[in-house]
Design a protein around this motif. Structure first.
Motif: not given
Length: 404
Positions: A176-180, A182-184, A186-191, A241-246
């Protein structure tokens, strides 16, 4: 007269040549993976390197990767285990039956299957350790037994559909991702996890280097050490970065990373790990020095069986079903990944990081050729040639090391 800049460049190139020459077995697989990714990225017009394809690639690698980790240790101690493919398929079917017909929860089924896998590994090790039967023969018997067992448990339906969403999320879900954000997009928690991984890696490498320097051990030249930190950190950052893009990190990738972290720690930082490599290097000398070769054999094969069970869970979860053909050729894929990853057929050489890279190389070849529309017959030929090249590379580097 040479300028200071020219002298620095000459020194840097000399250091780079020396480090690559001394560690070609370790770095060769990374270079191969890098070249493969560049080639397929160009030939598929960037589709291969897309976030969606890389995410699918990593999920496809999962069940082979965990098998390759276990197989690496088996080969290190100079054995082989051919039973793990159908053992994985059989235990995946057992998990499916337990979920669907016995109505057990995932939290019970997964540990139960892992224990069954460890026990199966012990059974394979029994004739090897006690009767000195070649592991090839003992595990081939297991291959036949588990293949028959898989056909028996799936005989009624052929395919057992798994409807448990928790179990299916293991092979298809994402963290799961965090509620906020950082970059529209993109998966913030992965970053964030990527940043944490880079920081942890850099601090760990610096700490290790300082310890070696304190005991006057040989270390990389400072410029090479910095280059290594930058290169690996860049790879981690690009992957994140690549994983966060999906959809971010998949649960399969999390499981594989945990397996790698645990086995890397055990093999490099514990007495058990040192004993495993001692047995692989020279079993007779290890026995004379007080190491129980039988005990190590049991432990390594039990570990292999447990990882085979985990592989079966990952595969059944990804397919959302258990089938009669599950596990076919898994053992050969794992052996190929281990050899491509740098494990030596002579035993005593190999590591779990290399086996993961080997699995990525092996699956990347399949994925890239599929995207290019290459016929399956040619795919088998290419994968076979790559395996042959890996073994030749192993033999050549070992001979060069002896003559040096």
């Amino acid at each position: 007269m040479a300028t200071r800049t020219q002298v620095k460049q000459a020194t840097f190139l000399a250091n780079l040549q020396y480090v690559l020459g001394q560690n070609i077995r370790q770095y060769g697989m990374f270079i191969a993976l890098f070249v493969i990714m560049i080639i397929f990225s160009i030939t598929t017009n960037g589709i291969f390197i897309s976030s969606r394809n890389l995410s699918n690639l990593i999920n496809q690698t999962g069940y082979i990767a965990v098998l390759a980790v276990g197989m690496t240790l088996v080969i290190v101690i100079r054995h082989i285990d051919l039973s793990v493919g159908f053992l994985a398929g059989f235990l995946g079917a057992v998990a499916a039956i337990a979920l669907r017909f016995w109505e057990l929860p995932t939290i019970v089924v997964v540990p139960m299957v892992l224990v069954m896998g460890a026990l199966a590994g012990l059974l394979t090790a029994l004739p090897v350790a006690e009767l000195k039967i070649p592991s090839f023969v003992a595990s081939l018997a297991g291959w036949l037994i588990y293949r028959g067992a898989l056909q028996l448990v799936t005989a009624g339906t052929g395919t057992i559909i798994i409807e448990d969403e928790t179990f299916n999320a293991i092979g298809n879900g994402f963290i799961p991702d965090v509620p906020f954000s950082l970059i529209p997009g993109y998966h913030t928690l992965t970053l964030l996890l990527g940043v944490v991984a880079i920081v942890a890696y850099v601090l760990s490498e610096i700490r290790t280097r300082n310890k070696k320097l304190a005991y006057n051990f040989e270390v990389l030249p400072l410029d090479m050490f910095v280059l290594k930190l930058v290169f690996i950190s860049t790879l981690i950052g690009l992957l994140a970065w690549i994983m966060a893009g999906y959809n971010g990190l998949s649960w399969t990738m999390v499981i594989v990373l945990l397996v790698v972290a645990i086995y890397h720690f055990v093999t490099t930082q514990t007495v058990l790990g040192r004993h495993i490599y001692a047995v692989g290097g020279n079993p007779e000398a290890a026995e004379l020095s007080g190491i129980s070769v039988k005990r190590i054999t049991y432990i390594v094969f039990a570990s292999m069986g447990m990882l085979a069970a985990l592989s079966g869970v990952l595969f059944a979860s990804r397919l959302r079903s258990a089938t009669t053909t599950a596990g076919t050729l898994f053992e050969l894929d794992a052996i190929a990944a281990a050899y491509i990853g740098g494990v030596s057929a002579a035993g005593g050489v190999g590591n779990v990081i290399g086996s993961i890279i080997g699995a990525l190389v092996y699956v990347s070849l399949t994925s890239g050729m599929n995207l290019m529309g290459i016929d399956i017959a040619y795919q088998y030929i290419v994968r076979g040639l790559v395996l042959v090249a890996a073994v030749i590379f192993d033999v050549t580097t070992r001979r060069r090391g002896r003559s040096a």
